[in-house]
Design a protein around this motif. Structure first.
Motif, PDB file in Angstrom:
ATOM      1  N   GLU A  15     -21.759  52.178  25.756  1.00 16.42           N
ATOM      2  CA  GLU A  15     -20.877  51.781  24.657  1.00 16.42           C
ATOM      3  C   GLU A  15     -20.820  52.927  23.658  1.00 16.42           C
ATOM      4  OE1 GLU A  15     -20.436  48.288  21.282  1.00 16.42           O
ATOM      5  OE2 GLU A  15     -21.794  47.987  22.962  1.00 16.42           O
ATOM      6  N   VAL A  16     -19.619  53.292  23.280  1.00 16.42           N
ATOM      7  CA  VAL A  16     -19.439  54.358  22.296  1.00 16.42           C
ATOM      8  C   VAL A  16     -18.702  53.799  21.085  1.00 16.42           C
ATOM      9  CG1 VAL A  16     -19.411  56.227  23.990  1.00 16.42           C
ATOM     10  CG2 VAL A  16     -17.273  55.165  23.333  1.00 16.42           C
ATOM     11  N   GLY A  17     -18.828  54.505  19.983  1.00 13.13           N
ATOM     12  CA  GLY A  17     -18.128  54.066  18.776  1.00 13.13           C
ATOM     13  C   GLY A  17     -19.075  53.456  17.780  1.00 13.13           C
ATOM     14  N   GLU A  18     -18.545  52.565  16.970  1.00  9.77           N
ATOM     15  CA  GLU A  18     -19.285  51.997  15.846  1.00  9.77           C
ATOM     16  C   GLU A  18     -20.610  51.353  16.232  1.00  9.77           C
ATOM     17  OE1 GLU A  18     -18.175  48.885  12.419  1.00  9.77           O
ATOM     18  OE2 GLU A  18     -16.576  50.287  12.967  1.00  9.77           O
ATOM     19  N   GLY A  20     -22.078  51.775  19.289  1.00  9.42           N
ATOM     20  CA  GLY A  20     -22.703  52.525  20.378  1.00  9.42           C
ATOM     21  C   GLY A  20     -23.025  53.934  19.932  1.00  9.42           C
ATOM     22  N   ILE A  21     -23.109  54.831  20.904  1.00  7.23           N
ATOM     23  CA  ILE A  21     -23.427  56.214  20.562  1.00  7.23           C
ATOM     24  C   ILE A  21     -22.185  56.908  20.009  1.00  7.23           C
ATOM     25  CG2 ILE A  21     -25.220  56.343  22.339  1.00  7.23           C
ATOM     26  CD1 ILE A  21     -23.299  58.181  23.904  1.00  7.23           C
ATOM     27  N   SER A  22     -22.415  57.955  19.241  1.00 11.72           N
ATOM     28  CA  SER A  22     -21.310  58.716  18.663  1.00 11.72           C
ATOM     29  C   SER A  22     -20.937  59.865  19.583  1.00 11.72           C
ATOM     30  CB  SER A  22     -21.715  59.277  17.301  1.00 11.72           C
ATOM     31  OG  SER A  22     -21.976  58.238  16.398  1.00 11.72           O
ATOM     32  N   LEU A  23     -19.656  60.158  19.647  1.00  9.98           N
ATOM     33  CA  LEU A  23     -19.177  61.300  20.419  1.00  9.98           C
ATOM     34  C   LEU A  23     -18.846  62.436  19.461  1.00  9.98           C
ATOM     35  CD1 LEU A  23     -16.676  59.560  22.885  1.00  9.98           C
ATOM     36  CD2 LEU A  23     -19.042  60.211  23.323  1.00  9.98           C
ATOM     37  N   SER A  24     -19.045  63.656  19.914  1.00  5.08           N
ATOM     38  CA  SER A  24     -18.655  64.810  19.110  1.00  5.08           C
ATOM     39  C   SER A  24     -17.134  64.878  19.060  1.00  5.08           C
ATOM     40  CB  SER A  24     -19.210  66.095  19.729  1.00  5.08           C
ATOM     41  OG  SER A  24     -18.520  66.378  20.938  1.00  5.08           O
ATOM     42  N   GLY A  25     -16.621  65.730  18.175  1.00 10.38           N
ATOM     43  CA  GLY A  25     -15.171  65.898  18.082  1.00 10.38           C
ATOM     44  C   GLY A  25     -14.579  66.373  19.395  1.00 10.38           C
ATOM     45  N   GLY A  26     -15.252  67.325  20.041  1.00 14.30           N
ATOM     46  CA  GLY A  26     -14.776  67.834  21.326  1.00 14.30           C
ATOM     47  C   GLY A  26     -14.794  66.772  22.407  1.00 14.30           C
ATOM     48  N   GLN A  27     -15.847  65.941  22.406  1.00 12.58           N
ATOM     49  CA  GLN A  27     -15.921  64.849  23.389  1.00 12.58           C
ATOM     50  C   GLN A  27     -14.806  63.839  23.142  1.00 12.58           C
ATOM     51  OE1 GLN A  27     -20.009  63.771  22.561  1.00 12.58           O
ATOM     52  NE2 GLN A  27     -20.673  64.515  24.568  1.00 12.58           N
ATOM     53  N   GLN A  28     -14.542  63.527  21.886  1.00 11.39           N
ATOM     54  CA  GLN A  28     -13.459  62.598  21.560  1.00 11.39           C
ATOM     55  C   GLN A  28     -12.126  63.147  22.048  1.00 11.39           C
ATOM     56  OE1 GLN A  28     -13.570  61.717  17.352  1.00 11.39           O
ATOM     57  NE2 GLN A  28     -15.678  60.997  17.459  1.00 11.39           N
ATOM     58  N   GLN A  29     -11.898  64.443  21.837  1.00 14.55           N
ATOM     59  CA  GLN A  29     -10.647  65.042  22.291  1.00 14.55           C
ATOM     60  C   GLN A  29     -10.530  64.996  23.808  1.00 14.55           C
ATOM     61  OE1 GLN A  29     -10.713  68.904  20.321  1.00 14.55           O
ATOM     62  NE2 GLN A  29      -9.223  68.168  18.826  1.00 14.55           N
TER      63      GLN A  29
END
Length: 134
Positions: A15-18, A20-29
């Motif tokens: 789970e990612v997001g609020e 879950g774990i945070s993604l870097s800007g590059g991972q989000q892109q």
């Protein structure tokens, strides 16, 4: 992105997001581009979609996107010229108006804003690479 996902606690089920774990800007892109590619659009617009990834990742992503989009329309809005050097046509905007237009080669030959910006970015990249080698 697969390598990053495989290092996550639950891999593709993480789970990612609020909550879950945070993604870097590059991972989000990269996730956003992957989602766009999965739906296989005829027109794909990338609005500075590679600004948070390193040069090698940018090159790999663009290569994959171009390969998959050979019969499609790909529009890239970018601050880094390296994102558009292989484009069929490049439009250079200033204050909302097109001030230069052409291929990478043509724009370099014109020696205008595009060429000056390209040379500045190349110099900055070379300086950064030489620092990494120290």
């Amino acid at each position: 992105m697969d390598e990053d996902i495989m290092r996550m606690p639950d891999q593709y089920s993480t789970e990612v997001g609020e909550n879950g774990i945070s993604l870097s800007g590059g991972q989000q892109q990269r996730v956003a581009i992957a989602r766009a590619m999965i739906i296989d659009p005829y027109i794909l617009i990338l609005d500075d979609a590679l600004s948070a990834v390193d040069a090698e990742t940018e090159k790999n992503i663009l290569s994959a996107v171009r390969k998959d989009s050979s019969e499609k329309i790909l529009i890239i809005s970018a601050s880094r010229i390296s994102s558009v050097v292989d484009a069929d046509e490049i439009l250079v905007f200033s204050k909302g108006k097109i001030v230069e237009r052409g291929s990478h080669r043509q724009l370099l030959e014109n020696n205008g804003y595009y060429a000056k910006t390209f040379h500045q970015q190349e110099l900055a990249s070379q300086l950064e690479n030489s620092k990494e080698g120290d």
